[in-house]
Motif scaffolding. Structure first.
Motif, PDB file in Angstrom:
ATOM      1  N   ALA A  72      65.093  16.701 -36.888  1.00 32.11           N
ATOM      2  CA  ALA A  72      64.627  15.380 -36.460  1.00 32.11           C
ATOM      3  C   ALA A  72      65.749  14.626 -35.748  1.00 32.11           C
ATOM      4  N   ASP A  73      66.963  14.697 -36.296  1.00 29.58           N
ATOM      5  CA  ASP A  73      68.110  14.047 -35.656  1.00 29.58           C
ATOM      6  C   ASP A  73      68.375  14.654 -34.285  1.00 29.58           C
ATOM      7  N   ALA A  74      68.276  15.979 -34.189  1.00 30.96           N
ATOM      8  CA  ALA A  74      68.505  16.660 -32.909  1.00 30.96           C
ATOM      9  C   ALA A  74      67.448  16.250 -31.886  1.00 30.96           C
ATOM     10  N   GLN A  75      66.215  16.103 -32.341  1.00 37.22           N
ATOM     11  CA  GLN A  75      65.151  15.689 -31.423  1.00 37.22           C
ATOM     12  C   GLN A  75      65.404  14.272 -30.918  1.00 37.22           C
ATOM     13  N   GLU A  76      65.837  13.387 -31.824  1.00 39.04           N
ATOM     14  CA  GLU A  76      66.149  12.011 -31.415  1.00 39.04           C
ATOM     15  C   GLU A  76      67.333  11.995 -30.451  1.00 39.04           C
ATOM     16  N   GLU A  77      68.362  12.793 -30.746  1.00 39.61           N
ATOM     17  CA  GLU A  77      69.536  12.884 -29.859  1.00 39.61           C
ATOM     18  C   GLU A  77      69.117  13.399 -28.481  1.00 39.61           C
ATOM     19  N   GLN A  78      68.222  14.388 -28.475  1.00 31.23           N
ATOM     20  CA  GLN A  78      67.758  14.949 -27.209  1.00 31.23           C
ATOM     21  C   GLN A  78      66.994  13.899 -26.399  1.00 31.23           C
ATOM     22  N   THR A  79      66.175  13.117 -27.077  1.00 30.52           N
ATOM     23  CA  THR A  79      65.432  12.051 -26.409  1.00 30.52           C
ATOM     24  C   THR A  79      66.398  11.050 -25.784  1.00 30.52           C
ATOM     25  N   LEU A  80      67.441  10.674 -26.534  1.00 31.20           N
ATOM     26  CA  LEU A  80      68.429   9.727 -26.007  1.00 31.20           C
ATOM     27  C   LEU A  80      69.214  10.335 -24.855  1.00 31.20           C
ATOM     28  N   TRP A 135      74.913  10.150 -30.265  1.00 29.43           N
ATOM     29  CA  TRP A 135      74.587   8.723 -30.190  1.00 29.43           C
ATOM     30  C   TRP A 135      74.568   8.125 -31.588  1.00 29.43           C
ATOM     31  N   THR A 136      75.167   6.948 -31.719  1.00 29.18           N
ATOM     32  CA  THR A 136      75.159   6.218 -32.988  1.00 29.18           C
ATOM     33  C   THR A 136      74.471   4.886 -32.747  1.00 29.18           C
TER      34      THR A 136
END
Length: 166
Positions: A72-80, A135-136
């Motif tokens: 889930a974190d990787a998917q969010e990072e990819q979106t960003l 991204w943070t």
């Protein structure tokens, strides 16, 4: 001395290796007692094995949850990372994510306050670009790194870091 027909049932080896008592002084045992001991040992083995398997199952469940979180974190990072950006991203800087009416996301250097209070696009959040290009969220970027502080403290206690330097 001649042997009778029942001699073939006697234990041919030494008395200490006999499967049955050969002396009147030997402790008496019952085959039922032996069966009960075997059943008790098997029950204990089953309980120990079951407990170990439960621990492993719990660990598997925790690892599955951690894997889901990582994905889930990787998917969010990819979106960003895939958000549109009309400037060069510089690690250490904070950027503001917006969404256009048609759904496209993009980064801007302008915060919602810098738009004069009325942003023309939907504000999704502010993020700091880290040195490793992760991204943070801006609200988390001000928090001190508790893990880093703990490692520093442990190094000082162990004498590996004197006065904050290695």
């Amino acid at each position: 001395m001649s042997r009778d027909k029942t001699d073939h049932h006697l234990h041919p080896g030494e008395a200490r290796s006999s499967p049955y008592p050969v002396s009147r002084l030997a402790p008496a045992f019952d085959s039922g007692d032996l069966a009960a001991e075997v059943a008790k040992a098997e029950a204990m083995l089953s309980a120990r094995t079951g407990a170990k398997l439960r621990v492993i199952a719990d660990q598997i469940r925790l690892l599955q949850e951690e894997a889901r979180k990582v994905l889930a974190d990787a998917q969010e990072e990819q979106t960003l990372t895939r958000a549109a950006c009309a400037f060069k991203r510089i690690p250490g800087k904070t950027y503001h994510l917006y969404q256009r009416a048609e759904g496209q996301t993009f980064f801007s250097m302008l915060s919602p306050a810098e738009w004069g209070g009325a942003s023309p696009h939907l504000f999704l959040g502010s993020y700091r670009l880290e040195v490793d290009y992760s991204w943070t969220p801006a609200e988390q970027s001000d928090r001190s790194d508790e893990t880093g502080a703990l490692v520093d403290q442990l190094l000082r206690i162990g004498g590996l870091r004197a006065g904050g330097t290695v």
